[in-house]
Design a protein around this motif. Structure first.
Motif, PDB file in Angstrom:
ATOM      1  N   VAL A 196      11.821   1.060  -9.931  1.00 58.27           N
ATOM      2  CA  VAL A 196      11.240   2.383 -10.159  1.00 58.27           C
ATOM      3  C   VAL A 196      11.302   3.238  -8.897  1.00 58.27           C
ATOM      4  N   LEU A 197      10.957   2.658  -7.742  1.00 62.99           N
ATOM      5  CA  LEU A 197      10.880   3.445  -6.509  1.00 62.99           C
ATOM      6  C   LEU A 197      12.238   3.669  -5.853  1.00 62.99           C
ATOM      7  N   ASN A 198      13.152   2.733  -6.005  1.00 60.05           N
ATOM      8  CA  ASN A 198      14.459   2.874  -5.351  1.00 60.05           C
ATOM      9  C   ASN A 198      15.501   3.474  -6.291  1.00 60.05           C
ATOM     10  N   ASN A 199      15.766   2.808  -7.390  1.00 65.17           N
ATOM     11  CA  ASN A 199      16.823   3.290  -8.286  1.00 65.17           C
ATOM     12  C   ASN A 199      16.386   4.529  -9.069  1.00 65.17           C
ATOM     13  N   PHE A 200      15.305   4.388  -9.823  1.00 69.23           N
ATOM     14  CA  PHE A 200      14.862   5.485 -10.694  1.00 69.23           C
ATOM     15  C   PHE A 200      14.484   6.725  -9.895  1.00 69.23           C
ATOM     16  N   LEU A 201      13.589   6.576  -8.916  1.00 63.41           N
ATOM     17  CA  LEU A 201      13.143   7.724  -8.127  1.00 63.41           C
ATOM     18  C   LEU A 201      14.284   8.308  -7.299  1.00 63.41           C
ATOM     19  N   GLY A 202      15.183   7.424  -6.828  1.00 64.53           N
ATOM     20  CA  GLY A 202      16.338   7.901  -6.060  1.00 64.53           C
ATOM     21  C   GLY A 202      17.227   8.824  -6.876  1.00 64.53           C
ATOM     22  N   TYR A 203      17.483   8.443  -8.145  1.00 62.74           N
ATOM     23  CA  TYR A 203      18.283   9.296  -9.026  1.00 62.74           C
ATOM     24  C   TYR A 203      17.578  10.629  -9.291  1.00 62.74           C
ATOM     25  N   LYS A 221      15.425  12.271  -7.373  1.00 60.78           N
ATOM     26  CA  LYS A 221      15.473  13.136  -6.184  1.00 60.78           C
ATOM     27  C   LYS A 221      16.886  13.662  -5.953  1.00 60.78           C
ATOM     28  N   GLN A 222      17.867  12.823  -6.219  1.00 55.80           N
ATOM     29  CA  GLN A 222      19.256  13.236  -6.012  1.00 55.80           C
ATOM     30  C   GLN A 222      19.616  14.420  -6.904  1.00 55.80           C
ATOM     31  N   GLN A 223      19.073  14.437  -8.112  1.00 55.13           N
ATOM     32  CA  GLN A 223      19.392  15.499  -9.054  1.00 55.13           C
ATOM     33  C   GLN A 223      18.262  16.512  -9.226  1.00 55.13           C
ATOM     34  N   HIS A 224      17.238  16.423  -8.345  1.00 50.00           N
ATOM     35  CA  HIS A 224      16.128  17.382  -8.328  1.00 50.00           C
ATOM     36  C   HIS A 224      15.451  17.487  -9.690  1.00 50.00           C
ATOM     37  N   LEU A 225      15.135  16.332 -10.270  1.00 50.51           N
ATOM     38  CA  LEU A 225      14.484  16.283 -11.569  1.00 50.51           C
ATOM     39  C   LEU A 225      13.059  15.771 -11.441  1.00 50.51           C
ATOM     40  N   ALA A 226      12.180  16.214 -12.352  1.00 48.36           N
ATOM     41  CA  ALA A 226      10.841  15.653 -12.459  1.00 48.36           C
ATOM     42  C   ALA A 226      10.906  14.394 -13.321  1.00 48.36           C
ATOM     43  N   VAL A 227       9.864  13.570 -13.237  1.00 48.03           N
ATOM     44  CA  VAL A 227       9.824  12.344 -14.030  1.00 48.03           C
ATOM     45  C   VAL A 227       9.936  12.678 -15.518  1.00 48.03           C
ATOM     46  N   PRO A 280       0.811  -1.229   0.000  1.00 45.98           N
ATOM     47  CA  PRO A 280       0.000   0.000   0.000  1.00 45.98           C
ATOM     48  C   PRO A 280       0.842   1.274   0.000  1.00 45.98           C
ATOM     49  N   GLU A 281       1.931   1.283   0.783  1.00 46.64           N
ATOM     50  CA  GLU A 281       2.757   2.491   0.824  1.00 46.64           C
ATOM     51  C   GLU A 281       3.425   2.770  -0.524  1.00 46.64           C
ATOM     52  N   HIS A 282       3.710   1.701  -1.277  1.00 47.20           N
ATOM     53  CA  HIS A 282       4.290   1.901  -2.613  1.00 47.20           C
ATOM     54  C   HIS A 282       3.259   2.497  -3.575  1.00 47.20           C
ATOM     55  N   SER A 283       2.000   2.101  -3.405  1.00 47.71           N
ATOM     56  CA  SER A 283       0.953   2.665  -4.270  1.00 47.71           C
ATOM     57  C   SER A 283       0.794   4.160  -4.018  1.00 47.71           C
ATOM     58  N   PHE A 284       0.966   4.596  -2.776  1.00 48.35           N
ATOM     59  CA  PHE A 284       0.887   6.023  -2.465  1.00 48.35           C
ATOM     60  C   PHE A 284       2.031   6.775  -3.140  1.00 48.35           C
ATOM     61  N   THR A 285       3.239   6.208  -3.082  1.00 42.47           N
ATOM     62  CA  THR A 285       4.392   6.868  -3.687  1.00 42.47           C
ATOM     63  C   THR A 285       4.221   6.999  -5.197  1.00 42.47           C
ATOM     64  N   LEU A 286       3.719   5.951  -5.841  1.00 43.89           N
ATOM     65  CA  LEU A 286       3.531   5.971  -7.293  1.00 43.89           C
ATOM     66  C   LEU A 286       2.575   7.083  -7.716  1.00 43.89           C
ATOM     67  N   GLU A 300       2.440   6.663 -14.534  1.00 48.35           N
ATOM     68  CA  GLU A 300       2.447   6.417 -15.977  1.00 48.35           C
ATOM     69  C   GLU A 300       3.763   5.766 -16.401  1.00 48.35           C
ATOM     70  N   PHE A 301       4.882   6.246 -15.832  1.00 48.64           N
ATOM     71  CA  PHE A 301       6.191   5.673 -16.129  1.00 48.64           C
ATOM     72  C   PHE A 301       6.222   4.203 -15.713  1.00 48.64           C
ATOM     73  N   PHE A 302       5.746   3.917 -14.498  1.00 46.76           N
ATOM     74  CA  PHE A 302       5.733   2.557 -13.958  1.00 46.76           C
ATOM     75  C   PHE A 302       4.914   1.626 -14.850  1.00 46.76           C
ATOM     76  N   GLU A 303       3.721   2.053 -15.234  1.00 43.82           N
ATOM     77  CA  GLU A 303       2.851   1.185 -16.031  1.00 43.82           C
ATOM     78  C   GLU A 303       3.398   0.983 -17.444  1.00 43.82           C
ATOM     79  N   ASN A 304       4.100   1.969 -17.977  1.00 47.04           N
ATOM     80  CA  ASN A 304       4.734   1.794 -19.277  1.00 47.04           C
ATOM     81  C   ASN A 304       5.874   0.782 -19.215  1.00 47.04           C
ATOM     82  N   VAL A 305       6.617   0.801 -18.122  1.00 51.37           N
ATOM     83  CA  VAL A 305       7.678  -0.204 -17.940  1.00 51.37           C
ATOM     84  C   VAL A 305       7.066  -1.597 -17.832  1.00 51.37           C
ATOM     85  N   ILE A 306       5.991  -1.719 -17.051  1.00 48.20           N
ATOM     86  CA  ILE A 306       5.314  -3.005 -16.865  1.00 48.20           C
ATOM     87  C   ILE A 306       4.880  -3.593 -18.210  1.00 48.20           C
TER      88      ILE A 306
END
Length: 556
Positions: free
Chosen positions: A425-432, A434-440, A391-397, A405-411
């Motif tokens: 998506v939540l750890n590697n992709f989103l982590g990068y 946030k680290q570089q202050h970029l939008a999806v 459930p907590e992952h669904s909130f983050t998505l 949309e990015f997640f479902e396209n990968v799926i």
């Protein structure tokens, strides 16, 4: 009385009461639910606490904080609420102002159908009762950016009332989600005011009327909140709902969603305290900070023998504090009166719709209900059921713009399991990001590229560590595919069984003591041998396969 003429305008932390110890910051605990009555004479839109308790230390005072919100969302419409002027963000000053917007004598309002439909749709999505008959009122106050000297709103009989907003709050160290509900007092249509631009160098205030008359939805939440984190979470959920409906873009950076917070503190069991209002909060982060600061400010003031004034304050984001604006105006000062130029707004459902009604001049509630899209809460349930994510992952998505949309396209493009996709998506992709202050939308890695990478990982063409190396290369945005990067850097897993057996044999020969440890019953010692083999293979050897070969050799 007949319904007014309609004009087309297409759209373009835990919860409950928080106890605060003297000298400490806000603290929250799991709730209990005793009952408290609202203080007589206090309106439902101002103060009514939720109820829970936290054990206080001996000799310390307990404080209860009560927070209510008024949220103003700009309606997605090509034209304004009562005029045909275009709605356009960042247009040149005073370039989109009609005679009515400027309040020239003799001009009359014409109601925008799109705004009415947006209000009805929002009310339905928020479980509100839609009033088939609603009224418009004049709210009088005098600012330079309000040419008429009054605002057309719906104070007495709004278009929707008595709804609820459910949102999730994080509980405990594991950040598990718990559903919480805040009541909605009413949703009303009203005009926005113009904008005052202060020129400090010339000591002038300039007026831009482009925003004057733009349609707003005012969503009034009952004071069921207790801290900044709760308020921020509730507003974010409302923002997601408005965006899903298309009734408002709700972009806070462009002023399309603004929040006023009513805040007070009191001792449990005593009369509710005097409230202050913090105006025009246009950031969810600043909303949380402003509320938490104001709660602590009021506590400090009362504990030092002072009193809380019924005043309007603003939040200084640079200083991180609230500052006084003006004394709070009483309701009688607004001199509410019926709007004489607008008849009652009459809505219909399928059963009450007149037989020969002009569909261009009526709004059908049932028809709008049938048009409701999938709401965020339903989307989360679908993600949990369909992909088996937490459930907590669904909130983050949903909370990160564009991430779902990015997640479902990968799926769609990968053979990897949904849980593995979620992790990447939540750890590697989103982590990068946030680290570089970029939008999806600004990501150098496309859904197709990530899907291809996960396919390579799923087919055991590369190892997990190699996949991370490939992802780093993809992030550089050089236009290479994962397969090209793997080939150029020779990151494929070794498939030659004989070569792997030779590496395992060499590791055992070179470290006889580790071999003895394994044979004497130390199961963890084999991990050292696996590491040695992987190092010798430049991390190209599959650890699972290495372990099988080593176990076979050690048992012989």
């Amino acid at each position: 009385m007949a319904a007014p003429l309609l004009r087309w305008g297409c759209p373009g932390r835990r919860w409950a009461l928080v106890w605060i110890d003297r000298g400490s910051r806000l603290r929250s605990r799991t709730p209990t639910l005793p009952t408290t009555e609202r203080t007589r004479g206090q309106s439902s839109g101002t103060q009514q606490p939720l109820h829970t308790a936290q054990k206080s230390r001996k000799g310390e005072h307990k404080w209860a904080a009560v927070v209510g919100l008024e949220i103003h969302a700009q309606i997605s419409s090509n034209s304004k609420l009562f005029s045909g002027s275009q709605v356009c963000f960042a247009a040149p000053p005073n370039s989109s102002v009609s005679f009515f917007d400027a309040s020239l004598p003799g001009t009359l309002p014409v109601l925008n159908r799109r705004c009415v439909e947006a209000a009805v749709m929002t009310g339905l999505a928020l479980n509100c009762h839609i009033n088939k008959k609603s009224l418009f009122d004049r709210k009088h106050y005098f600012y330079a950016d309000l040419p008429a000297g009054y605002q057309i709103t719906q104070q007495r009989l709004p278009i929707a009332a008595n709804g609820s907003l459910t949102y999730g709050v994080c509980i405990g160290k594991k950040q598990s989600q718990m559903a919480k509900t805040v009541r909605i007092k009413q949703i009303q249509l009203e005009q926005d005011s113009g904008k005052s631009l202060h020129d400090d160098l010339r000591s002038q205030t300039l007026i831009d009327l482009n925003r004057a008359g733009v349609g707003l939805l005012e969503v009034v939440l009952e004071p069921d909140l207790c801290c900044g984190e709760e308020a921020a979470t509730a507003v974010r959920e409302l923002q997601l709902i408005l965006q899903a409906l298309g009734t408002s873009q709700a972009n806070m950076a462009e002023g399309q969603l603004r929040v006023d917070a009513n805040i007070s503190v009191h001792h449990p069991g005593e009369t509710l305290g005097v409230r202050t209002e913090v105006k025009n909060l246009n950031s969810i982060r600043f909303l949380a900070k402003a509320i938490d600061y104001e709660i602590q400010r009021q506590i400090n003031e009362l504990e030092n023998g002072g009193e809380i004034l019924n005043e309007t304050r603003s939040f200084d984001s640079k200083l991180g504090c609230t500052v006084p604006m003006r004394d709070k105006e009483g309701k009688q000062d607004y001199r509410f009166m019926p709007e004489p130029n607008l008849p009652p707004l009459v809505l219909y459902n399928s059963t009450s719709l007149p037989a020969h009604a002009d569909i261009q001049q009526v709004v059908n509630i049932d028809q709008i209900r049938d048009m409701l899209p999938e709401l965020p809460s339903t989307t989360r349930e679908r993600l949990i059921q369909k992909y088996g994510i937490l459930p907590e992952h669904s909130f983050t998505l949903l909370n990160e713009v564009g991430l779902l949309e990015f997640f479902e396209n990968v799926i769609k493009e990968t053979r990897a399991e949904p849980k593995k996709v979620t992790n990447w998506v939540l750890n590697n992709f989103l982590g990068y990001l946030k680290q570089q202050h970029l939008a999806v939308s600004e990501s150098p890695v496309t859904p197709s590229a990530l899907a291809e990478l996960l396919n390579l990982l799923d087919s055991k063409t590369i190892s997990s560590s190699a996949a991370k190396q490939v992802f780093e290369e993809l992030w550089k945005g050089e236009g290479k595919t994962p397969a090209q990067i793997v080939s150029e850097q020779e990151l494929e897993l070794m498939q030659d069984q004989e070569a792997l057996e030779q590496l395992c044999h060499a590791a055992m020969e070179g470290h006889p003591q580790v071999v003895i440890d394994v044979k004497e019953g130390n199961p963890k010692a084999i991990n050292k041998l696996i590491g040695l083999v992987r190092k010798a293979s430049l991390s190209r050897a599959d650890p699972v396969l290495i372990k099988k070969i080593l176990e076979k050799k050690l048992s012989s």
